[in-house]
Design a protein around this motif. Structure first.
Motif, PDB file in Angstrom:
ATOM      1  N   TYR A   1      55.192 -20.223  77.875  1.00 51.69           N
ATOM      2  CA  TYR A   1      54.359 -20.478  76.694  1.00 51.69           C
ATOM      3  C   TYR A   1      55.192 -20.329  75.425  1.00 51.69           C
ATOM      4  CZ  TYR A   1      50.418 -19.903  79.921  1.00 51.69           C
ATOM      5  OH  TYR A   1      49.547 -20.037  80.961  1.00 51.69           O
ATOM      6  N   PHE A   2      54.733 -20.972  74.363  1.00 49.50           N
ATOM      7  CA  PHE A   2      55.368 -20.843  73.056  1.00 49.50           C
ATOM      8  C   PHE A   2      54.301 -20.419  72.054  1.00 49.50           C
ATOM      9  CE2 PHE A   2      58.104 -23.626  75.444  1.00 49.50           C
ATOM     10  CZ  PHE A   2      59.378 -23.206  75.086  1.00 49.50           C
ATOM     11  N   PHE A   3      54.500 -19.233  71.484  1.00 47.52           N
ATOM     12  CA  PHE A   3      53.531 -18.686  70.546  1.00 47.52           C
ATOM     13  C   PHE A   3      54.191 -18.407  69.202  1.00 47.52           C
ATOM     14  CE2 PHE A   3      51.789 -17.064  74.693  1.00 47.52           C
ATOM     15  CZ  PHE A   3      50.665 -17.868  74.696  1.00 47.52           C
ATOM     16  N   MET A   4      53.410 -18.598  68.157  1.00 44.23           N
ATOM     17  CA  MET A   4      53.888 -18.277  66.816  1.00 44.23           C
ATOM     18  C   MET A   4      53.598 -16.811  66.512  1.00 44.23           C
ATOM     19  SD  MET A   4      55.142 -21.111  65.647  1.00 44.23           S
ATOM     20  CE  MET A   4      55.206 -21.045  63.874  1.00 44.23           C
ATOM     21  N   PRO A   5      54.483 -16.144  65.785  1.00 43.37           N
ATOM     22  CA  PRO A   5      54.199 -14.766  65.363  1.00 43.37           C
ATOM     23  C   PRO A   5      52.874 -14.714  64.604  1.00 43.37           C
ATOM     24  CG  PRO A   5      56.479 -15.307  64.915  1.00 43.37           C
ATOM     25  CD  PRO A   5      55.816 -16.592  65.331  1.00 43.37           C
ATOM     26  N   GLY A   6      52.096 -13.708  64.908  1.00 46.01           N
ATOM     27  CA  GLY A   6      50.825 -13.538  64.211  1.00 46.01           C
ATOM     28  C   GLY A   6      49.675 -14.335  64.785  1.00 46.01           C
ATOM     29  N   GLU A   7      49.910 -15.108  65.859  1.00 44.09           N
ATOM     30  CA  GLU A   7      48.798 -15.863  66.453  1.00 44.09           C
ATOM     31  C   GLU A   7      47.730 -14.885  66.931  1.00 44.09           C
ATOM     32  OE1 GLU A   7      48.817 -19.590  68.680  1.00 44.09           O
ATOM     33  OE2 GLU A   7      50.976 -19.331  68.846  1.00 44.09           O
ATOM     34  N   SER A   8      46.485 -15.278  66.767  1.00 44.74           N
ATOM     35  CA  SER A   8      45.383 -14.396  67.144  1.00 44.74           C
ATOM     36  C   SER A   8      45.261 -14.303  68.661  1.00 44.74           C
ATOM     37  CB  SER A   8      44.067 -14.917  66.559  1.00 44.74           C
ATOM     38  OG  SER A   8      43.674 -16.121  67.210  1.00 44.74           O
ATOM     39  N   THR A   9      44.595 -13.245  69.105  1.00 44.79           N
ATOM     40  CA  THR A   9      44.365 -13.065  70.540  1.00 44.79           C
ATOM     41  C   THR A   9      43.598 -14.245  71.111  1.00 44.79           C
ATOM     42  OG1 THR A   9      44.364 -10.661  70.312  1.00 44.79           O
ATOM     43  CG2 THR A   9      43.316 -11.570  72.271  1.00 44.79           C
ATOM     44  N   GLN A  10      42.630 -14.742  70.359  1.00 39.87           N
ATOM     45  CA  GLN A  10      41.826 -15.857  70.847  1.00 39.87           C
ATOM     46  C   GLN A  10      42.656 -17.119  70.991  1.00 39.87           C
ATOM     47  OE1 GLN A  10      38.796 -15.471  72.149  1.00 39.87           O
ATOM     48  NE2 GLN A  10      39.287 -13.331  71.693  1.00 39.87           N
ATOM     49  N   GLU A  11      43.602 -17.352  70.082  1.00 45.00           N
ATOM     50  CA  GLU A  11      44.478 -18.516  70.197  1.00 45.00           C
ATOM     51  C   GLU A  11      45.377 -18.390  71.427  1.00 45.00           C
ATOM     52  OE1 GLU A  11      45.094 -19.884  65.552  1.00 45.00           O
ATOM     53  OE2 GLU A  11      46.194 -18.136  66.298  1.00 45.00           O
ATOM     54  N   ILE A  12      45.874 -17.192  71.657  1.00 45.79           N
ATOM     55  CA  ILE A  12      46.744 -16.958  72.819  1.00 45.79           C
ATOM     56  C   ILE A  12      45.965 -17.135  74.111  1.00 45.79           C
ATOM     57  CG2 ILE A  12      48.037 -15.170  74.050  1.00 45.79           C
ATOM     58  CD1 ILE A  12      48.925 -14.133  71.284  1.00 45.79           C
ATOM     59  N   LEU A  13      44.775 -16.546  74.168  1.00 45.06           N
ATOM     60  CA  LEU A  13      43.957 -16.682  75.376  1.00 45.06           C
ATOM     61  C   LEU A  13      43.494 -18.122  75.571  1.00 45.06           C
ATOM     62  CD1 LEU A  13      41.814 -13.411  75.307  1.00 45.06           C
ATOM     63  CD2 LEU A  13      43.836 -13.937  76.675  1.00 45.06           C
ATOM     64  N   GLY A  14      43.311 -18.835  74.467  1.00 45.20           N
ATOM     65  CA  GLY A  14      42.960 -20.252  74.561  1.00 45.20           C
ATOM     66  C   GLY A  14      44.067 -21.055  75.227  1.00 45.20           C
ATOM     67  N   ALA A  15      45.316 -20.712  74.907  1.00 49.90           N
ATOM     68  CA  ALA A  15      46.456 -21.393  75.526  1.00 49.90           C
ATOM     69  C   ALA A  15      46.497 -21.109  77.026  1.00 49.90           C
ATOM     70  CB  ALA A  15      47.752 -20.937  74.859  1.00 49.90           C
ATOM     71  N   PHE A  16      46.235 -19.858  77.406  1.00 48.18           N
ATOM     72  CA  PHE A  16      46.202 -19.501  78.824  1.00 48.18           C
ATOM     73  C   PHE A  16      45.079 -20.249  79.541  1.00 48.18           C
ATOM     74  CE2 PHE A  16      48.636 -15.610  77.671  1.00 48.18           C
ATOM     75  CZ  PHE A  16      49.606 -15.675  78.665  1.00 48.18           C
ATOM     76  N   SER A  17      43.928 -20.290  78.916  1.00 49.55           N
ATOM     77  CA  SER A  17      42.764 -20.940  79.528  1.00 49.55           C
ATOM     78  C   SER A  17      43.006 -22.432  79.730  1.00 49.55           C
ATOM     79  CB  SER A  17      41.528 -20.724  78.656  1.00 49.55           C
ATOM     80  OG  SER A  17      40.403 -21.380  79.192  1.00 49.55           O
ATOM     81  N   ASN A  18      43.565 -23.084  78.717  1.00 53.75           N
ATOM     82  CA  ASN A  18      43.839 -24.518  78.829  1.00 53.75           C
ATOM     83  C   ASN A  18      44.864 -24.792  79.925  1.00 53.75           C
ATOM     84  OD1 ASN A  18      42.093 -25.120  76.734  1.00 53.75           O
ATOM     85  ND2 ASN A  18      43.685 -25.074  75.164  1.00 53.75           N
ATOM     86  N   ASP A  19      45.880 -23.944  80.008  1.00 52.18           N
ATOM     87  CA  ASP A  19      46.921 -24.136  81.012  1.00 52.18           C
ATOM     88  C   ASP A  19      46.353 -23.936  82.419  1.00 52.18           C
ATOM     89  OD1 ASP A  19      49.701 -24.834  81.225  1.00 52.18           O
ATOM     90  OD2 ASP A  19      50.091 -22.823  81.972  1.00 52.18           O
ATOM     91  N   PHE A  20      45.498 -22.927  82.573  1.00 53.63           N
ATOM     92  CA  PHE A  20      44.854 -22.674  83.868  1.00 53.63           C
ATOM     93  C   PHE A  20      44.034 -23.897  84.287  1.00 53.63           C
ATOM     94  CE2 PHE A  20      41.249 -21.290  86.421  1.00 53.63           C
ATOM     95  CZ  PHE A  20      41.867 -20.537  87.416  1.00 53.63           C
ATOM     96  N   SER A  21      43.216 -24.396  83.370  1.00 50.07           N
ATOM     97  CA  SER A  21      42.350 -25.542  83.683  1.00 50.07           C
ATOM     98  C   SER A  21      43.166 -26.775  84.027  1.00 50.07           C
ATOM     99  CB  SER A  21      41.439 -25.844  82.482  1.00 50.07           C
ATOM    100  OG  SER A  21      40.587 -24.752  82.209  1.00 50.07           O
ATOM    101  N   THR A  22      44.258 -26.992  83.294  1.00 52.47           N
ATOM    102  CA  THR A  22      45.106 -28.160  83.547  1.00 52.47           C
ATOM    103  C   THR A  22      45.711 -28.116  84.941  1.00 52.47           C
ATOM    104  OG1 THR A  22      45.649 -28.381  81.192  1.00 52.47           O
ATOM    105  CG2 THR A  22      47.169 -29.393  82.771  1.00 52.47           C
ATOM    106  N   HIS A  23      46.205 -26.945  85.347  1.00 55.60           N
ATOM    107  CA  HIS A  23      46.828 -26.835  86.671  1.00 55.60           C
ATOM    108  C   HIS A  23      45.793 -26.875  87.797  1.00 55.60           C
ATOM    109  CE1 HIS A  23      50.382 -25.549  84.374  1.00 55.60           C
ATOM    110  NE2 HIS A  23      51.064 -25.929  85.441  1.00 55.60           N
ATOM    111  N   ILE A  24      44.670 -26.221  87.590  1.00 61.22           N
ATOM    112  CA  ILE A  24      43.619 -26.221  88.619  1.00 61.22           C
ATOM    113  C   ILE A  24      43.119 -27.637  88.875  1.00 61.22           C
ATOM    114  CG2 ILE A  24      41.202 -25.584  89.039  1.00 61.22           C
ATOM    115  CD1 ILE A  24      43.156 -23.414  89.798  1.00 61.22           C
ATOM    116  N   ALA A  25      43.071 -28.447  87.820  1.00 62.70           N
ATOM    117  CA  ALA A  25      42.586 -29.823  87.961  1.00 62.70           C
ATOM    118  C   ALA A  25      43.438 -30.616  88.944  1.00 62.70           C
ATOM    119  CB  ALA A  25      42.576 -30.518  86.604  1.00 62.70           C
ATOM    120  N   THR A  26      44.708 -30.264  89.084  1.00 61.69           N
ATOM    121  CA  THR A  26      45.596 -31.007  89.988  1.00 61.69           C
ATOM    122  C   THR A  26      45.292 -30.747  91.468  1.00 61.69           C
ATOM    123  OG1 THR A  26      47.326 -29.281  90.025  1.00 61.69           O
ATOM    124  CG2 THR A  26      47.442 -30.922  88.256  1.00 61.69           C
TER     125      THR A  26
END
Length: 319
Positions: A155-180
């Motif tokens: 993952y690539f995160f910007m300093p100061g990114e909120s917890t919700q933004e970080i968890l959103g990235a994890f959630s999107n990545d999970f959904s993308t891989h599960i879809a395969t």
């Protein structure tokens, strides 16, 4: 009289220089206490005056008024652009105004690698170490119930990114891989929560795809027969460390994750599994095996009966 007149231009020049220096050091130049290497966050919706106050409080600028005027005169917009700004060196107020007026954050994303089988606790610790301004306490609070669903990836995160933004990235990545592999999951017919829990066990029990599929067949069969899974990997999650071999006391520890004293799957995943482990969970290999063990070299040995299993333990583990 002529001497006095001759000296007057020098006095004017000196006065002008002094005045310019005064204005520079009093209003324009970087404060002596400028926090070199600081990250400064300008939240969404912050007004120009609000941003000026933040910068003044952090020691980035000397004068809020000068900053506001410069943003209005030289900025690309008549407001500042919200975000996380990095100040690697001292900067005069004009440079600061130009940066905030144009959104020049001077930050590159931080690369974070989440390894297969990492727990939420592992991931939180890694993020806290890698990302400036990361709120570990908030992350720990907001990831309750998310074990198993923070997909292992880079993952690539910007300093100061909120917890919700970080968890959103994890959630999107999970959904993308599960879809395969959604077709295989649907065809297997078990709830995704059960699949992810099983996959987390397989992730920690064996590194090889084929072994994972054979072990998946054994564990699903044990559940069907009402036998305890007896998965040693759950004790690393219970005890907070992977200290092996397990003692007799370890095997009796009171926990719903103790797969020796409880039948069925644990109440949830014990780690965040890879796509390989998730796929193995829904494509088990059918065998006559009911037991398995890993020797000191990591090789998995399978047995159909308990007697064979005891013999394998004596042969490969010296038990």
């Amino acid at each position: 009289m002529r001497r006095s007149i001759a000296r007057r231009p020098w006095r004017w020049a000196l006065g002008t220089v002094v005045g310019v220096l005064f204005v520079y050091f009093a209003f324009i130049g970087a404060p002596f206490s400028f926090p070199v290497g600081a990250y400064v966050s300008i939240p969404d919706g912050t007004t120009l005056s609000g941003a000026a106050q933040i910068l003044k409080d952090r020691g980035i600028i000397r004068s809020e008024i000068v900053f506001e005027v410069l943003v209005k005169v030289f900025g690309t917009e008549r407001h500042v652009i919200a975000g996380e700004y990095f100040f690697p060196s001292k900067a005069a107020v004009l440079r600061v105004a130009l940066r905030l007026g144009s959104g020049d954050f001077e930050i590159t994303p931080t690369r974070v690698r989440v390894s297969e089988g990492a727990t939420v606790q592992n991931i939180g610790a890694g993020l806290a170490k890698a990302i400036p301004g990361f709120d570990l306490a908030e992350f720990q609070r907001d990831t309750k119930g998310k074990e198993g669903y923070l997909f292992p990836d880079t993952y690539f995160f910007m300093p100061g990114e909120s917890t919700q933004e970080i968890l959103g990235a994890f959630s999107n990545d999970f959904s993308t891989h599960i879809a395969t592999i959604q077709k295989q999951i649907d065809a297997f017919g078990k709830p995704l929560s059960d699949v992810i829990t099983m996959a987390s066990l397989l992730e920690r029990e064996a590194p090889d795809t084929q072994d994972r599929r054979i072990i998946a067949g054994i564990l699903w069969k044990r559940i069907k027969l009402g036998m305890p899974l007896q998965v040693d990997a759950t004790f690393g999650y219970i005890l907070g460390s992977d200290a092996f071999p397990l003692s007799a006391a370890d095997l009796k520890v009171q926990s719903p994750y103790n797969t020796y004293t409880h039948t069925g799957l644990p109440p949830g995943p014990i780690a965040n599994p890879s796509l390989d482990a998730i796929l193995a969970a829904v494509t088990p290999v059918s065998t006559n095996y009911l037991y398995y063990l890993s020797d000191n070299n990591g090789t998995i040995h399978y047995s159909a009966t308990y007697a064979q299993h005891l013999a394998a333990k004596a042969k490969y583990l010296g038990d």
